[in-house]
Scaffold this motif. Structure first.
Motif, short mmCIF file in Angstrom:
data_model
loop_
_atom_site.label_atom_id
_atom_site.label_comp_id
_atom_site.label_asym_id
_atom_site.label_seq_id
_atom_site.Cartn_x
_atom_site.Cartn_y
_atom_site.Cartn_z
N ASN A 69 13.38 -1.46 5.00
CA ASN A 69 13.93 -2.24 3.66
C ASN A 69 14.57 -1.01 2.62
O ASN A 69 13.61 -0.47 1.69
CB ASN A 69 13.06 -2.99 3.03
CG ASN A 69 13.18 -3.39 1.63
OD1 ASN A 69 14.54 -3.46 1.20
ND2 ASN A 69 12.17 -4.27 0.93
N LEU B 193 14.42 3.84 6.98
CA LEU B 193 13.61 4.37 8.09
C LEU B 193 13.12 3.33 9.02
O LEU B 193 12.03 2.65 8.55
CB LEU B 193 12.45 5.41 7.62
CG LEU B 193 11.72 5.98 8.69
CD1 LEU B 193 12.24 6.66 9.78
CD2 LEU B 193 10.61 6.87 7.67
N ILE C 19 0.60 -1.14 -0.16
CA ILE C 19 -0.18 0.01 0.16
C ILE C 19 0.76 1.09 0.04
O ILE C 19 0.44 2.25 -0.69
CB ILE C 19 -0.98 -0.07 1.08
CG1 ILE C 19 -2.02 -1.19 1.28
CG2 ILE C 19 -1.74 1.21 1.31
CD1 ILE C 19 -2.71 -1.75 2.39
N GLY C 20 1.94 1.25 0.89
CA GLY C 20 2.81 2.32 0.71
C GLY C 20 3.53 2.71 -0.49
O GLY C 20 3.50 3.85 -0.59
N ILE D 190 3.16 -4.09 10.63
CA ILE D 190 3.35 -5.62 10.40
C ILE D 190 2.15 -6.06 11.15
O ILE D 190 1.49 -5.54 11.99
CB ILE D 190 4.64 -6.11 11.36
CG1 ILE D 190 4.57 -5.33 12.64
CG2 ILE D 190 5.85 -5.42 10.39
CD1 ILE D 190 5.80 -5.91 13.47
N THR E 131 -1.42 -8.06 -0.64
CA THR E 131 -0.02 -7.58 -0.56
C THR E 131 0.91 -8.75 0.12
O THR E 131 0.47 -9.76 0.34
CB THR E 131 0.12 -6.18 0.25
OG1 THR E 131 -0.16 -6.62 1.84
CG2 THR E 131 -0.92 -5.29 0.01
N THR F 111 10.35 2.72 14.38
CA THR F 111 10.51 2.40 15.81
C THR F 111 12.16 3.02 16.65
O THR F 111 12.35 3.04 17.75
CB THR F 111 10.83 0.90 16.34
OG1 THR F 111 11.84 0.27 15.67
CG2 THR F 111 9.63 0.42 15.70
N1 LIG Z 1 -2.78 -5.46 3.35
C1 LIG Z 1 -4.07 -5.50 3.86
O1 LIG Z 1 -4.98 -6.12 3.66
C2 LIG Z 1 -4.01 -4.34 4.93
C3 LIG Z 1 -5.32 -4.14 5.44
C4 LIG Z 1 -5.48 -3.10 6.43
C5 LIG Z 1 -4.27 -2.56 6.85
N2 LIG Z 1 -3.14 -2.86 6.36
C6 LIG Z 1 -2.14 -1.90 6.74
O2 LIG Z 1 -1.66 -1.29 5.71
C7 LIG Z 1 0.04 -1.03 5.92
C8 LIG Z 1 0.82 -1.49 4.63
O3 LIG Z 1 0.75 -2.77 4.71
P1 LIG Z 1 0.65 -3.61 3.30
O4 LIG Z 1 -0.29 -4.35 3.38
O5 LIG Z 1 1.07 -2.70 2.28
O6 LIG Z 1 2.19 -4.48 3.55
P2 LIG Z 1 3.60 -4.78 3.06
O7 LIG Z 1 4.23 -5.80 4.03
O8 LIG Z 1 3.41 -4.98 1.80
O9 LIG Z 1 4.19 -3.27 3.45
C9 LIG Z 1 4.56 -2.92 4.79
C10 LIG Z 1 6.14 -2.06 4.48
O10 LIG Z 1 6.39 -1.66 5.89
C11 LIG Z 1 7.60 -1.94 5.84
N3 LIG Z 1 8.11 -1.91 7.66
C12 LIG Z 1 7.88 -2.99 8.54
N4 LIG Z 1 8.19 -2.52 9.77
C13 LIG Z 1 8.61 -1.34 9.44
C14 LIG Z 1 9.53 -0.36 10.33
N5 LIG Z 1 9.51 -0.53 11.69
N6 LIG Z 1 9.64 0.92 10.11
C15 LIG Z 1 9.75 0.96 8.67
N7 LIG Z 1 9.03 0.39 7.80
C16 LIG Z 1 8.58 -0.88 8.05
C17 LIG Z 1 8.14 -3.16 5.55
O11 LIG Z 1 9.42 -3.32 5.23
C18 LIG Z 1 7.05 -3.11 4.33
O12 LIG Z 1 7.83 -2.45 3.07
C19 LIG Z 1 0.40 -1.63 7.22
O13 LIG Z 1 0.12 -0.89 8.38
C20 LIG Z 1 -0.84 -2.80 7.43
O14 LIG Z 1 -1.32 -3.16 8.92
C21 LIG Z 1 -3.04 -3.63 5.28
#
Ligand SMILES: NC(=O)c1ccc[n+]([C@@H]2O[C@H](COP(=O)([O-])OP(=O)(O)OC[C@H]3O[C@@H](n4cnc5c(N)ncnc54)[C@H](O)[C@@H]3O)[C@@H](O)[C@H]2O)c1
Length: 253
Positions: free
Chosen positions: A41, A64, A20-21, A95, A194, A67
């Motif tokens: 990453n 970045l 999503i990011g 996470i 994702t 934490t």
């Molecule tokens: N995918 C879904 O269904 C869903 C639904 C609701 C909410 N979310 C939220 O959306 C956000 C993005 O999730 P996503 O699905 O794209 O997952 P993703 O795993 O594809 O992306 C998450 C990213 O966060 C990074 N990350 C992890 N720990 C970190 C830290 N300490 N500092 C900086 N970066 C860090 C990871 O390296 C990764 O690139 C999250 O907060 C997740 O909880 C996701």
């Protein structure tokens, strides 16, 4: 409408190739913002920044870990050195861990709360002084449908608690900073395919996960990014302390 030319943005968790990011970073850049791609990453962050540059946008990447106080300070310093200010903070990093309460250790709890809630809280805190100085800011935080309906498909209760904490944090902070021209909102997505669960679901698993969703499909990361862009826009200046649900009808307040 929604022209972000001249605006600067920091997107956390933006280095995931299908995340999503990344979609948020690309969408903000597509509207004209200069985007700092932050992720634990670094390699992934660099790739997304390059994608933006290849499309004619302006971007930087940096390691970045939200934490880490040291990482947060370095990244903000880098942004101010390059672009002077930070207009938009999209706290997307997160996470999860599918685990029952009975099987959750204190270490699990601390890790999930630390990344999802504490990291978002303190990065926002660190970014606020400059936003206050500029009299302008858009903070968009990442919650989840699991915050509202009590659990989800892939998160444990600690994850739901962290994501509900994000909603409460956003509301409380929005009251503190609204008079500085700063809005603080959240998005609460349902399932998107994702890598957060460790890999993309295949068509069969996606169909199974979609069965109870009125829209009968998962969210796309672009649909979630569009809501973030709206909340990050000047046009959304009178919306604060709110959340946008993006869940295909799987939960309605
Ligand atoms: N995918 C879904 O269904 C869903 C639904 C609701 C909410 N979310 C939220 O959306 C956000 C993005 O999730 P996503 O699905 O794209 O997952 P993703 O795993 O594809 O992306 C998450 C990213 O966060 C990074 N990350 C992890 N720990 C970190 C830290 N300490 N500092 C900086 N970066 C860090 C990871 O390296 C990764 O690139 C999250 O907060 C997740 O909880 C996701």
């Amino acid at each position: 409408m929604f022209d972000l030319t001249g605006k600067t943005a920091l997107v956390t968790g933006a280095g995931s190739p299908r995340g999503i990011g990344r979609s948020v970073a690309l969408a903000l850049a597509g509207l004209g913002a200069k985007v700092y791609v932050g992720d634990i990453n670094l390699q992934g962050a660099k790739q997304v920044a390059q994608e933006i540059i290849n499309k004619g946008g302006e971007a930087k990447a940096g390691k970045l870990d939200i934490t880490s106080a040291e990482d947060r300070a370095r990244v903000l310093k880098d942004i101010y050195a390059s672009w002077v200010k930070l207009d938009i903070l999209a706290n997307i990093a997160g996470i999860t861990q599918p685990v029952t309460v009975l099987n959750t250790t204190e270490e699990d709890f601390d890790r999930i709360i630390s990344v999802n809630l504490k990291g978002t809280f303190f990065l926002t805190k660190d970014a606020l002084p400059k936003m206050i100085e500029n009299g302008y800011g858009r903070v968009v935080n990442m919650s989840s449908v699991s915050a509202k309906r009590g659990g989800g498909v892939f998160g444990g209760a600690h994850y739901s608690a962290a994501k509900a904490g994000i909603l409460a944090f956003s509301k409380a902070l929005s009251r503190e900073v609204a008079h500085h021209g700063i809005t603080v909102n959240s998005v609460a997505p349902g399932l998107a395919a994702t890598d957060i669960r460790g890999g993309l679901e295949g068509p069969e698993e996606q169909a199974k996960m979609s069965a109870d969703i009125p829209c009968k499909r998962l969210a796309t990361t672009e649909e979630i990014a569009a809501a973030v862009c709206y909340l990050a826009s000047e046009e959304a200046g009178y919306i604060t302390g709110e959340e946008i649900d993006i869940n295909g009808g799987s939960h309605m307040d």
